[in-house]
Design a protein around this motif. Sequence first.
Motif, short mmCIF file in Angstrom:
data_model
loop_
_atom_site.label_atom_id
_atom_site.label_comp_id
_atom_site.label_asym_id
_atom_site.label_seq_id
_atom_site.Cartn_x
_atom_site.Cartn_y
_atom_site.Cartn_z
N HIS A 15 0.82 -1.21 0.00
CA HIS A 15 0.00 0.00 0.00
C HIS A 15 0.86 1.26 0.00
CE1 HIS A 15 -4.20 -1.65 1.18
NE2 HIS A 15 -3.57 -2.46 0.37
N ASP A 16 1.94 1.27 0.79
CA ASP A 16 2.82 2.45 0.79
C ASP A 16 3.40 2.70 -0.60
OD1 ASP A 16 2.38 2.95 3.47
OD2 ASP A 16 4.23 1.95 4.14
N HIS A 19 0.66 4.08 -2.90
CA HIS A 19 0.38 5.49 -2.58
C HIS A 19 1.48 6.41 -3.12
CE1 HIS A 19 -3.28 5.45 -0.11
NE2 HIS A 19 -2.87 4.27 0.33
N ASP A 20 2.74 5.99 -2.98
CA ASP A 20 3.86 6.81 -3.47
C ASP A 20 3.77 6.99 -4.99
OD1 ASP A 20 4.88 7.04 -0.91
OD2 ASP A 20 6.44 5.52 -1.20
N GLU A 23 0.76 9.20 -5.96
CA GLU A 23 1.03 10.61 -5.67
C GLU A 23 1.88 11.25 -6.76
OE1 GLU A 23 3.47 12.94 -2.28
OE2 GLU A 23 1.97 11.51 -1.55
N LEU A 42 -7.94 -1.79 -0.85
CA LEU A 42 -7.18 -0.62 -1.29
C LEU A 42 -8.12 0.42 -1.89
CD1 LEU A 42 -4.48 0.82 -1.81
CD2 LEU A 42 -4.36 -0.44 -3.97
N GLU A 45 -9.63 2.26 0.97
CA GLU A 45 -8.61 3.11 1.58
C GLU A 45 -8.37 4.36 0.73
OE1 GLU A 45 -3.86 2.66 1.98
OE2 GLU A 45 -5.02 1.03 2.88
N MET A 46 -8.20 4.18 -0.56
CA MET A 46 -7.96 5.32 -1.45
C MET A 46 -9.16 6.27 -1.46
SD MET A 46 -4.91 4.97 -3.06
CE MET A 46 -5.01 5.68 -4.69
N GLU A 49 -9.06 8.20 1.92
CA GLU A 49 -7.87 8.91 2.36
C GLU A 49 -7.18 9.76 1.29
OE1 GLU A 49 -5.20 6.12 4.17
OE2 GLU A 49 -6.75 5.35 5.53
N VAL A 50 -7.53 9.56 0.02
CA VAL A 50 -6.80 10.24 -1.06
C VAL A 50 -7.78 11.08 -1.88
CG1 VAL A 50 -5.28 9.93 -3.04
CG2 VAL A 50 -5.16 8.32 -1.12
N LYS A 74 -6.55 9.38 -11.34
CA LYS A 74 -6.30 10.57 -10.52
C LYS A 74 -7.06 11.75 -11.11
CE LYS A 74 -2.54 12.94 -8.21
NZ LYS A 74 -1.08 12.97 -8.01
#
Length: 75
Positions: A15-16, A19-20, A23, A42, A45-46, A49-50, A74
């Motif tokens: 997940h990290d 996310h990186d 971004e 995921l 979560e996205m 949180e995003v 995005k």
Amino acid sequence: MRELDVRELPPADRHDRIHDVFESLEAGETLVVVNDHDPKPLFYEMREEVPAFDPEGYEVEERAPDEFRARFPKR
């Protein structure tokens, strides 16, 4: 469209990494995540949180029992 295959990464790191990479995308681009299971957690979560994640454009395709391809657009 950018593709990230996380099947070889340890589950705790996935997940990290996702996310990186997400971004780093420009608005309007899509990240395709290749995973060994349905990435629905995921997605949730996205979505929560995003703010730049566009959940309306999310799609997932199961190509094999151990290959899921999910599109994370995005805004």
